[in-house]
Design a protein around this motif. Sequence first.
Motif, PDB file in Angstrom:
ATOM      1  N   GLN A 110      -3.662 -13.135  53.727  1.00  0.00           N
ATOM      2  CA  GLN A 110      -2.521 -12.419  54.288  1.00  0.00           C
ATOM      3  C   GLN A 110      -1.208 -13.079  53.895  1.00  0.00           C
ATOM      4  O   GLN A 110      -0.217 -12.394  53.617  1.00  0.00           O
ATOM      5  CB  GLN A 110      -2.648 -12.352  55.818  1.00  0.00           C
ATOM      6  CG  GLN A 110      -3.714 -11.397  56.313  1.00  0.00           C
ATOM      7  CD  GLN A 110      -3.448  -9.972  55.864  1.00  0.00           C
ATOM      8  OE1 GLN A 110      -2.349  -9.436  56.028  1.00  0.00           O
ATOM      9  NE2 GLN A 110      -4.467  -9.341  55.276  1.00  0.00           N
ATOM     10  N   SER A 111      -1.173 -14.411  53.857  1.00  0.00           N
ATOM     11  CA  SER A 111       0.082 -15.081  53.491  1.00  0.00           C
ATOM     12  C   SER A 111       0.415 -14.850  52.019  1.00  0.00           C
ATOM     13  O   SER A 111       1.593 -14.754  51.651  1.00  0.00           O
ATOM     14  CB  SER A 111       0.001 -16.586  53.788  1.00  0.00           C
ATOM     15  OG  SER A 111      -1.052 -17.208  53.083  1.00  0.00           O
TER      16      SER A 111
ATOM     17  N   ARG B 156       1.805 -11.360  51.955  1.00  0.00           N
ATOM     18  CA  ARG B 156       3.131 -11.345  52.594  1.00  0.00           C
ATOM     19  C   ARG B 156       4.201 -11.933  51.690  1.00  0.00           C
ATOM     20  O   ARG B 156       5.359 -11.484  51.683  1.00  0.00           O
ATOM     21  CB  ARG B 156       3.042 -12.113  53.918  1.00  0.00           C
ATOM     22  CG  ARG B 156       4.368 -12.354  54.623  1.00  0.00           C
ATOM     23  CD  ARG B 156       4.151 -12.922  56.016  1.00  0.00           C
ATOM     24  NE  ARG B 156       3.383 -14.165  56.010  1.00  0.00           N
ATOM     25  CZ  ARG B 156       3.914 -15.371  55.867  1.00  0.00           C
ATOM     26  NH1 ARG B 156       5.233 -15.501  55.677  1.00  0.00           N
ATOM     27  NH2 ARG B 156       3.153 -16.450  55.899  1.00  0.00           N
TER      28      ARG B 156
END
Length: 322
Positions: free
Chosen positions: A205-206, A209
Amino acid sequence: MSNPIDPTVDPYGYLGMARNPDGSVTRIVEIFPTTPACSNPSDSNPVLTKDIPVNESNKTWVRIFLPRKAFDSDPAVKLPVIFYYHGGGLILLSADSTMFHEFCSKVAIEIPAVIVSTEYRLAPEHLLPAAYDDCMEALQWIKPTSDEWLTKYADFSKCYLMGSSAGGTIAYHIGLRAVRDDLNPVKIIGLILHQPFFGGVKRTQSELRLVNDKVLPPCVTDIMWELALPTGVDRDHEYCNPMVGIKSDVLEQIKDLGWKILITGFDGDPLIDRQIELAKVLKEKGLRVIDEFSEGGFHGYGIRDFSEANKLFGVLKNFITS
């Protein structure tokens, strides 16, 4: 130093490289300055440094950092030893790169400690596990050394393996190897993984993102791993992804030895989720893990500007002296 090239537009140019038609790369320019060692006590530097060859055929060596206060005082009070591994995605930089020279100098003063920073071979000229092999060889080289700075000022009963970024990855892998070797008189009691550089095929997810991050976007880390990993493997190889092939027996040995493990990171770094995941798994295995994950920042935060690193130096000192 800022790099004017947008890494999401020209990742090879951002790394100071050009991709050739045959898949090889040409290093266009060395964009990072270096600093020579200085062992002259009459010099005004607060840290003395010198380089010692380890394997001349592989052109590997170590740079030793000794705080001047230790040099000028009673050597009966010996200092802990930090074996340090520099960053650069396994394809860039050196133990004499100015940013790492200054960082190690600062750590040597703040702890205080003797720092042994290892120069290892880079990819793609030398694919993994060359870097891991070189750093393990340097660790074993310490055993018979008669270098006065080490024999006189270093407390080998208090040794740590530390690395920044790709160096953190190296420290992790060297720890997994070292726990099975007789390194006497070197006694490792902890690992320090400073924003370790790990990867994997599936995006976290990072990474999603921060896909357009201007410091270390996923497109750049993909290239780094492509250039560093053995031929024919992907980012889910154990050299890259610590979640693959976890050696429970080795982790059990680390647990039994009572090693402490410090993992640091920032949520402005695309790699933060992988760092958090490793900390979580090691804790679940019963290891003594201290994690320091902070808001903001970016990959390499604190390495180039010490005004941003005061908290890190405090964390390191507490970790080593506690």
